[in-house]
Design a protein around this motif. Structure first.
Motif, PDB file in Angstrom:
ATOM      1  N   SER A 309       0.834  -1.207   0.000  1.00  0.00           N
ATOM      2  CA  SER A 309       0.000   0.000   0.000  1.00  0.00           C
ATOM      3  C   SER A 309       0.865   1.253   0.000  1.00  0.00           C
ATOM      4  O   SER A 309       2.095   1.193  -0.011  1.00  0.00           O
ATOM      5  N   ALA A 310       0.198   2.394   0.049  1.00  0.00           N
ATOM      6  CA  ALA A 310       0.919   3.668   0.134  1.00  0.00           C
ATOM      7  C   ALA A 310       1.387   3.942   1.555  1.00  0.00           C
ATOM      8  O   ALA A 310       2.103   4.920   1.794  1.00  0.00           O
ATOM      9  N   ASN A 311       0.995   3.083   2.501  1.00  0.00           N
ATOM     10  CA  ASN A 311       1.361   3.274   3.900  1.00  0.00           C
ATOM     11  C   ASN A 311       1.891   1.963   4.473  1.00  0.00           C
ATOM     12  O   ASN A 311       1.222   1.303   5.263  1.00  0.00           O
ATOM     13  N   PRO A 312       3.106   1.542   4.070  1.00  0.00           N
ATOM     14  CA  PRO A 312       3.626   0.236   4.494  1.00  0.00           C
ATOM     15  C   PRO A 312       3.832   0.171   6.004  1.00  0.00           C
ATOM     16  O   PRO A 312       4.131   1.189   6.645  1.00  0.00           O
ATOM     17  N   PRO A 313       3.654  -1.005   6.600  1.00  0.00           N
ATOM     18  CA  PRO A 313       3.726  -1.108   8.059  1.00  0.00           C
ATOM     19  C   PRO A 313       5.160  -1.053   8.578  1.00  0.00           C
ATOM     20  O   PRO A 313       6.078  -1.609   7.954  1.00  0.00           O
ATOM     21  N   PRO A 314       5.396  -0.402   9.717  1.00  0.00           N
ATOM     22  CA  PRO A 314       6.711  -0.458  10.357  1.00  0.00           C
ATOM     23  C   PRO A 314       6.994  -1.889  10.803  1.00  0.00           C
ATOM     24  O   PRO A 314       6.134  -2.542  11.395  1.00  0.00           O
ATOM     25  N   THR A 315       8.182  -2.360  10.528  1.00  0.00           N
ATOM     26  CA  THR A 315       8.514  -3.756  10.835  1.00  0.00           C
ATOM     27  C   THR A 315       8.409  -4.050  12.324  1.00  0.00           C
ATOM     28  O   THR A 315       7.886  -5.095  12.728  1.00  0.00           O
ATOM     29  N   ALA A 316       8.912  -3.136  13.145  1.00  0.00           N
ATOM     30  CA  ALA A 316       8.910  -3.371  14.594  1.00  0.00           C
ATOM     31  C   ALA A 316       7.500  -3.544  15.134  1.00  0.00           C
ATOM     32  O   ALA A 316       7.257  -4.349  16.035  1.00  0.00           O
ATOM     33  N   VAL A 317       6.553  -2.804  14.567  1.00  0.00           N
ATOM     34  CA  VAL A 317       5.161  -2.904  15.011  1.00  0.00           C
ATOM     35  C   VAL A 317       4.523  -4.186  14.470  1.00  0.00           C
ATOM     36  O   VAL A 317       3.832  -4.911  15.196  1.00  0.00           O
ATOM     37  N   ALA A 318       4.765  -4.482  13.190  1.00  0.00           N
ATOM     38  CA  ALA A 318       4.132  -5.631  12.548  1.00  0.00           C
ATOM     39  C   ALA A 318       4.529  -6.941  13.204  1.00  0.00           C
ATOM     40  O   ALA A 318       3.714  -7.865  13.317  1.00  0.00           O
ATOM     41  N   PHE A 319       5.782  -7.047  13.639  1.00  0.00           N
ATOM     42  CA  PHE A 319       6.279  -8.317  14.174  1.00  0.00           C
ATOM     43  C   PHE A 319       6.358  -8.331  15.700  1.00  0.00           C
ATOM     44  O   PHE A 319       7.008  -9.209  16.279  1.00  0.00           O
ATOM     45  N   LEU A 349       6.519 -14.218   5.885  1.00  0.00           N
ATOM     46  CA  LEU A 349       7.062 -13.046   5.195  1.00  0.00           C
ATOM     47  C   LEU A 349       8.567 -13.156   5.004  1.00  0.00           C
ATOM     48  O   LEU A 349       9.106 -12.653   4.010  1.00  0.00           O
ATOM     49  N   ARG A 350       9.264 -13.814   5.917  1.00  0.00           N
ATOM     50  CA  ARG A 350      10.705 -14.022   5.732  1.00  0.00           C
ATOM     51  C   ARG A 350      10.962 -14.950   4.545  1.00  0.00           C
ATOM     52  O   ARG A 350      11.950 -14.784   3.820  1.00  0.00           O
ATOM     53  N   ALA A 351      10.074 -15.927   4.337  1.00  0.00           N
ATOM     54  CA  ALA A 351      10.207 -16.789   3.157  1.00  0.00           C
ATOM     55  C   ALA A 351      10.012 -15.971   1.891  1.00  0.00           C
ATOM     56  O   ALA A 351      10.766 -16.099   0.916  1.00  0.00           O
ATOM     57  N   ILE A 364       8.014  -2.709   5.960  1.00  0.00           N
ATOM     58  CA  ILE A 364       7.827  -3.867   5.089  1.00  0.00           C
ATOM     59  C   ILE A 364       7.222  -3.362   3.785  1.00  0.00           C
ATOM     60  O   ILE A 364       6.150  -2.755   3.793  1.00  0.00           O
ATOM     61  N   ARG A 365       7.895  -3.602   2.667  1.00  0.00           N
ATOM     62  CA  ARG A 365       7.436  -3.070   1.379  1.00  0.00           C
ATOM     63  C   ARG A 365       7.481  -4.165   0.315  1.00  0.00           C
ATOM     64  O   ARG A 365       8.420  -4.957   0.267  1.00  0.00           O
ATOM     65  N   VAL A 366       6.480  -4.159  -0.543  1.00  0.00           N
ATOM     66  CA  VAL A 366       6.454  -5.048  -1.709  1.00  0.00           C
ATOM     67  C   VAL A 366       6.961  -4.255  -2.915  1.00  0.00           C
ATOM     68  O   VAL A 366       6.496  -3.126  -3.143  1.00  0.00           O
ATOM     69  N   PRO A 367       7.926  -4.797  -3.683  1.00  0.00           N
ATOM     70  CA  PRO A 367       8.407  -4.079  -4.871  1.00  0.00           C
ATOM     71  C   PRO A 367       7.266  -3.692  -5.792  1.00  0.00           C
ATOM     72  O   PRO A 367       6.282  -4.430  -5.947  1.00  0.00           O
ATOM     73  N   ARG A 368       7.391  -2.548  -6.413  1.00  0.00           N
ATOM     74  CA  ARG A 368       6.287  -2.003  -7.206  1.00  0.00           C
ATOM     75  C   ARG A 368       5.870  -2.939  -8.334  1.00  0.00           C
ATOM     76  O   ARG A 368       4.684  -3.070  -8.641  1.00  0.00           O
TER      77      ARG A 368
END
Length: 387
Positions: A309-319, A349-351, A364-368
């Motif tokens: 999304s346009a607002n990717p989640p902070p890794t520390a919060v997500a995990f 997600l690590r996989a 955490i970002r998905v390539p465009r």
């Protein structure tokens, strides 16, 4: 349908406010559910583990209690669509993954009400509410950007998954024998694993080891199920049509496989796009082991959607896993589920990260270039889980 609901002042989500007025409805909700709690538990047990079923029932009590506050009425065999819309606005303020999980829970409860003949509102209202829950559960925040051809080709070329898919196609060569189920022969597992970058040994008598996306070099395996990475690429190539199985033999589909080996052009991008969709889908649905936990899949899917999304989640919060006592009293029953689900979702997600299909840094970002196949994969996963 009461319009007064939309004019009620929202006191905030009770998960963040233990003194919220919703709590006064809890005993009434439990009493209203008591006549069919046992049947509901049996219904959930057909789809989930007993532990998850109990957590689901407690989660339902919380959701129905909040719903009763918004309606100022306890009615556990029907929903008010306006009140539900307000409820999900609050849930999404906590997190998209929370809203997705709650929507899934409520959909299953509605199916139970329908199958047991307990839904007390109209058929039209059932459809309206179910459509709302489906939208909340499957609503994807993924942003799929428009990329020019040169930029898209360059981005695909950088992805490890493309090279791995090509290597497995190269391993197949002109033809390979497969099992009647269409899997790699046991005698070929070591060489097939090497094609996707795994160094393993074969021992048909070995007891089932702990399954890892990338096992330690020299690990001993006996079946393809112990190589989830190989299984994901194999399945993705078959779904994309790059490989075709007939009469217990696998061969290339020359049109698709040639496109996958090409570095530019519409066909090349399309073939890679289809393989990426298959890998995302396979990892989410099949890479959590034989006892697949849908709550883990749902959380991982929600995080991937947010990562695109346009607002990717902070890794520390997500995990992060809440520490005991950190959750509010009304959410305390979720602690065991979160302790299992959050690490499980991170492992998935690590996989995905190891294939270059998500980047995990501060966020955490998905390539465009992968947003399109991700969005389609999430739709397929949602359909699989609902069915």
């Amino acid at each position: 349908m009461s319009k007064s609901v939309t004019n009620k002042a929202r006191g905030g989500h009770p998960g963040r406010n233990p003194s919220a007025a919703a709590s006064k409805f809890e005993n009434q909700v439990r009493t209203a559910m008591r006549p069919y709690t046992a049947q509901l538990r049996a219904f959930f047990n057909e789809r989930h583990s007993p532990t998850d079923s109990e957590a689901g029932i407690e989660g339902l009590v919380t959701l129905l209690t909040v719903h009763a506050r918004l309606r100022d009425k306890v009615a556990v065999s029907e929903f008010d669509r306006d009140a539900l819309a307000i409820q999900f606005t609050d849930l999404r303020s906590i997190g998209d993954e929370v809203a997705v999980a709650c929507a899934s829970m409520l959909r299953e409860f509605m199916l139970f009400l329908a199958e047991s003949g307990r839904w007390t509102s109209s058929v039209e209202e059932f459809k309206s509410v179910f459509d709302l829950l489906s939208a909340q559960g499957g609503e994807s925040p993924v942003v799929v950007p428009e990329l020019d051809e040169t930029s898209a080709d360059a981005r695909w070329a950088k992805l490890p998954m493309v090279g791995t898919a090509r290597a497995l196609l190269g391993w197949v060569g002109s033809c390979r024998e497969v099992t009647p189920e269409g899997l790699v022969l046991q005698s070929d597992l070591v060489s097939a694993a090497a094609a996707v970058g795994l160094v393993v040994l074969l021992d048909p008598a070995v007891e089932a080891p702990t399954v890892h996306w990338v096992p330690e070099a020299g690990a001993t395996i006996a079946t393809m199920s112990q190589l989830p990475k190989l299984g994901a690429y194999w399945d993705a190539l078959l779904r994309a049509g790059a490989l075709v199985i007939r009469d217990e033999k696998v061969t290339h589909n020359p049109v698709v496989s040639e496109a996958l080996f090409a570095d530019s052009g519409f066909g090349a991008r399309g073939a890679k796009d289809l393989v990426a969709e298959g890998i995302y889908t396979h990892i989410l649905l099949n890479a959590v082991g034989p006892n697949a936990d849908h709550t883990i899949v749902q959380m991982a899917a929600a995080l991937l959607a947010k990562a695109g999304s346009a607002n990717p989640p902070p890794t520390a919060v997500a995990f992060s896993v809440p520490t005991p006592g950190e959750l509010n009293p009304e959410q305390a029953h979720l602690q065991p589920m979160l302790e299992r689900t959050v690490p499980g979702a991170e492992a998935l997600l690590r996989a995905v990260e190891s294939e270059g299909m998500v980047r995990i840094g501060k966020h955490i970002r998905v390539p465009r270039v992968l947003r399109g196949p991700l969005e389609r994969a999430l739709t397929r996963v949602a359909e699989e889980l609902l069915s």
